[in-house]
Design a protein around this motif. Sequence first.
Motif, PDB file in Angstrom:
ATOM      1  N   GLU A  94       0.629  -1.169  -0.455  1.00 30.03           N
ATOM      2  CA  GLU A  94       0.339  -0.130  -0.207  1.00 30.03           C
ATOM      3  C   GLU A  94       0.975   1.136   0.274  1.00 30.03           C
ATOM      4  OE1 GLU A  94      -2.218  -0.793   3.195  1.00 30.03           O
ATOM      5  OE2 GLU A  94      -3.918  -2.175   2.049  1.00 30.03           O
ATOM      6  N   ALA A  95       1.347   0.977   1.045  1.00 27.76           N
ATOM      7  CA  ALA A  95       2.193   2.016   1.136  1.00 27.76           C
ATOM      8  C   ALA A  95       3.227   2.328  -0.454  1.00 27.76           C
ATOM      9  CB  ALA A  95       4.188   2.146   2.279  1.00 27.76           C
ATOM     10  N   MET A  96       3.483   1.525  -1.305  1.00 31.54           N
ATOM     11  CA  MET A  96       3.930   1.253  -2.688  1.00 31.54           C
ATOM     12  C   MET A  96       3.166   2.036  -3.165  1.00 31.54           C
ATOM     13  SD  MET A  96       6.517  -2.240  -2.429  1.00 31.54           S
ATOM     14  CE  MET A  96       6.452  -1.614  -4.254  1.00 31.54           C
ATOM     15  N   GLU A  97       1.715   1.610  -3.413  1.00 32.82           N
ATOM     16  CA  GLU A  97       1.233   2.583  -4.210  1.00 32.82           C
ATOM     17  C   GLU A  97       1.149   4.124  -3.937  1.00 32.82           C
ATOM     18  OE1 GLU A  97      -3.259   1.690  -6.091  1.00 32.82           O
ATOM     19  OE2 GLU A  97      -2.721   1.200  -3.690  1.00 32.82           O
ATOM     20  N   ARG A  98       1.429   4.228  -3.384  1.00 28.01           N
ATOM     21  CA  ARG A  98       0.993   5.694  -2.151  1.00 28.01           C
ATOM     22  C   ARG A  98       2.388   6.557  -2.706  1.00 28.01           C
ATOM     23  NH1 ARG A  98      -0.722   3.834   2.866  1.00 28.01           N
ATOM     24  NH2 ARG A  98       1.475   4.314   3.268  1.00 28.01           N
ATOM     25  N   TRP A  99       3.316   6.165  -3.036  1.00 25.26           N
ATOM     26  CA  TRP A  99       4.341   6.740  -3.351  1.00 25.26           C
ATOM     27  C   TRP A  99       4.404   6.389  -5.338  1.00 25.26           C
ATOM     28  CZ3 TRP A  99       8.230   5.333  -7.145  1.00 25.26           C
ATOM     29  CH2 TRP A  99       9.796   6.031  -6.868  1.00 25.26           C
ATOM     30  N   ALA A 100       3.846   5.218  -6.023  1.00 20.58           N
ATOM     31  CA  ALA A 100       4.337   5.508  -6.818  1.00 20.58           C
ATOM     32  C   ALA A 100       2.590   6.576  -7.675  1.00 20.58           C
ATOM     33  CB  ALA A 100       3.382   4.183  -8.032  1.00 20.58           C
ATOM     34  N   LEU A 101       1.767   6.409  -6.714  1.00 20.19           N
ATOM     35  CA  LEU A 101       0.655   7.625  -7.070  1.00 20.19           C
ATOM     36  C   LEU A 101       1.416   9.485  -7.273  1.00 20.19           C
ATOM     37  CD1 LEU A 101      -2.426   5.980  -5.574  1.00 20.19           C
ATOM     38  CD2 LEU A 101      -1.731   6.295  -8.806  1.00 20.19           C
ATOM     39  N   SER A 102       2.023   9.182  -5.888  1.00 18.55           N
ATOM     40  CA  SER A 102       2.412  10.731  -5.572  1.00 18.55           C
ATOM     41  C   SER A 102       3.137  10.864  -6.454  1.00 18.55           C
ATOM     42  CB  SER A 102       2.733  10.624  -4.670  1.00 18.55           C
ATOM     43  OG  SER A 102       3.901  11.883  -4.354  1.00 18.55           O
ATOM     44  N   TYR A 103       4.678   9.991  -7.166  1.00 22.68           N
ATOM     45  CA  TYR A 103       5.904  10.117  -7.743  1.00 22.68           C
ATOM     46  C   TYR A 103       5.240  10.127  -9.951  1.00 22.68           C
ATOM     47  CZ  TYR A 103       9.308   8.701 -11.225  1.00 22.68           C
ATOM     48  OH  TYR A 103      10.480   8.428 -12.438  1.00 22.68           O
ATOM     49  N   ILE A 104       4.344   9.610 -10.271  1.00 26.39           N
ATOM     50  CA  ILE A 104       3.766   9.356 -10.876  1.00 26.39           C
ATOM     51  C   ILE A 104       2.548  11.290 -11.342  1.00 26.39           C
ATOM     52  CG2 ILE A 104       1.321   9.588 -12.675  1.00 26.39           C
ATOM     53  CD1 ILE A 104       1.494   6.104 -12.030  1.00 26.39           C
ATOM     54  N   GLU A 105       1.869  11.932 -10.041  1.00 23.73           N
ATOM     55  CA  GLU A 105       1.477  13.038 -10.390  1.00 23.73           C
ATOM     56  C   GLU A 105       2.865  14.181 -10.452  1.00 23.73           C
ATOM     57  OE1 GLU A 105       0.000  16.029  -7.241  1.00 23.73           O
ATOM     58  OE2 GLU A 105      -1.127  13.640  -7.022  1.00 23.73           O
ATOM     59  N   LYS A 106       4.056  13.949  -9.470  1.00 25.58           N
ATOM     60  CA  LYS A 106       4.903  14.714  -9.795  1.00 25.58           C
ATOM     61  C   LYS A 106       5.664  14.739 -11.308  1.00 25.58           C
ATOM     62  CE  LYS A 106       5.910  14.441  -4.975  1.00 25.58           C
ATOM     63  NZ  LYS A 106       6.892  13.963  -4.116  1.00 25.58           N
ATOM     64  N   ILE A 107       5.688  13.631 -12.170  1.00 24.79           N
ATOM     65  CA  ILE A 107       6.428  13.449 -13.250  1.00 24.79           C
ATOM     66  C   ILE A 107       5.520  14.502 -14.198  1.00 24.79           C
ATOM     67  CG2 ILE A 107       6.948  11.632 -15.051  1.00 24.79           C
ATOM     68  CD1 ILE A 107       8.820  12.023 -13.002  1.00 24.79           C
ATOM     69  N   GLN A 108       3.666  13.767 -13.939  1.00 27.03           N
ATOM     70  CA  GLN A 108       3.345  14.808 -15.181  1.00 27.03           C
ATOM     71  C   GLN A 108       3.495  15.702 -14.666  1.00 27.03           C
ATOM     72  OE1 GLN A 108      -0.405  12.735 -13.698  1.00 27.03           O
ATOM     73  NE2 GLN A 108      -0.489  11.055 -15.409  1.00 27.03           N
ATOM     74  N   GLN A 109       3.482  16.287 -13.437  1.00 28.76           N
ATOM     75  CA  GLN A 109       3.605  17.880 -13.206  1.00 28.76           C
ATOM     76  C   GLN A 109       4.420  18.768 -14.708  1.00 28.76           C
ATOM     77  OE1 GLN A 109       3.902  18.661  -9.016  1.00 28.76           O
ATOM     78  NE2 GLN A 109       1.475  18.048  -9.086  1.00 28.76           N
TER      79      GLN A 109
END
Length: 114
Positions: A94-109
């Motif tokens: 679950e922590a890995m999934e949260r990190w991935a979502l945050s990471y993807i959002e930062k990359i998209q930004q």
Amino acid sequence: MMDPFQAHCKMEVTLAVISGKWKADIVQMLSDGSPRRYGFFQKNLPEVTPKILTNQLRELENAGILTRVIYPEVPVRVEYQLTEAGLDLLPILEAMERWALSYIEKIQQRGCEM
């Protein structure tokens, strides 16, 4: 799987256990505690071949993440369920999934493609 006592970094042990394209998905599908049959995984992971699915389930079983119970019926019924070690793995995934979502959002930004 690697010898956990020989790992240079203990995180390698976790990564070795969950490495595999479908293992995290399989563990997540068992996260509610309900036993699942092979057909459930086939239905919910249509991209995975039967050989790979069997291999991933076997590796998770050998690692002590899930159990496989065979019922002596005709036809034979086989059910998979998370062990205590498998349940302990859920917060990590679950922590890995949260990190991935945050990471993807930062990359998209930043306007980058992955």
